[in-house]
Design an enzyme around this catalytic site. Structure first.
Site, short mmCIF file in Angstrom:
data_model
loop_
_atom_site.label_atom_id
_atom_site.label_comp_id
_atom_site.label_asym_id
_atom_site.label_seq_id
_atom_site.Cartn_x
_atom_site.Cartn_y
_atom_site.Cartn_z
CB ILE A 84 151.10 44.22 131.71
CG1 ILE A 84 150.09 44.07 132.86
CG2 ILE A 84 151.16 42.95 130.86
CD1 ILE A 84 148.66 44.01 132.41
N GLY A 156 161.67 46.45 136.49
CA GLY A 156 161.30 47.65 135.75
C GLY A 156 161.71 48.87 136.56
CB CYS A 185 157.24 41.14 130.34
SG CYS A 185 157.49 41.43 132.10
#
Length: 223
Positions: A84, A156, A185
């Site tokens: 995330i 990412g 993360c």
């Protein structure tokens, strides 16, 4: 979605650069998928989108449940790697749509993205330490008198048919409070920072954009 489009001649080839301004996350994601397919089909050359998003949390394929906001804040689940993170105003987001020419080396590609962002940070006088946290993707600053090890840029990616999408998010002058709702993360023993926070002056996305463009050649594969 308006854009300023130009072609950057860089060592090893050319990259089309599209400055897209402030773009809704879903709209940008859909556009990336369209460009990725066109790049797979060789209808276009390598392209990099540079933009900002309205405030949004996105969760990659490896996101841990405990890292999500616990207050019901909406999260967009995406098909990139990683966990995330937050995107929003004050953060320069780059989406390279590029075809790998020699072999499918995702790790090598991610390292080139890290190198490009690291070069930008160095030009602003912020010394990063890519490789210091060797098991963690992104661009990091080492522990010093300002604080613990901290991430200044999240990365990412997704690769399909040897062609990339998603990319990097470099913190210029965002509201750092957005990271307090999540475990970025899924990392709890480090911090998040920005160029503004590190330099003690306002560093805007507009200031960083031309510097980023100058270093995009580092994304290209080398023989």
């Amino acid at each position: 979605m308006t854009a300023t489009v130009g072609t950057a001649s860089v060592a090893g080839g050319k990259i089309t650069v599209e400055r897209r301004g402030l773009v809704d996350y879903q709209e940008a994601w859909d556009y990336q998928k369209e460009l990725q397919q066109r790049r797979i089909d060789d209808e276009i050359g390598d392209t990099v989108l540079l933009l900002e998003h309205p405030s949004v949390y996105t969760a990659g394929r490896r996101t841990e449940t405990w890292a999500l906001p616990q207050d019901g804040t909406p999260v967009v689940t995406v098909d990139r790697g990683g966990q995330i993170t937050w995107h929003g105003p004050g953060q320069l987001v780059g989406y390279p749509i590029m075809k790998m020419r020699n072999k499918v080396d995702v790790v090598g590609y991610v390292r080139r993205v890290e190198d490009a962002v690291t070069a930008v940070c160095h030009e602003f006088g912020v010394t990063s330490a890519r490789g210091r946290m060797h098991d963690r993707t992104g661009v990091w600053l080492p522990e010093d008198d300002k604080g613990p090890e901290r991430k200044i840029c999240a990365i990412g990616v997704r690769v399909r048919w040897a062609t990339t999408m998603h990319g990097f998010a470099l913190n210029c002058n965002p509201d750092m409070g957005y990271w307090e709702r999540i475990a970025p993360c899924a990392i709890t023993d480090a911090d998040v920072t920005s160029l503004t926070q590190e330099l003690g002056r306002e560093v805007t996305v507009a200031e960083v954009l031309p510097v980023m463009e100058r270093h995009l050649g580092l994304l290209l594969e080398r023989d």
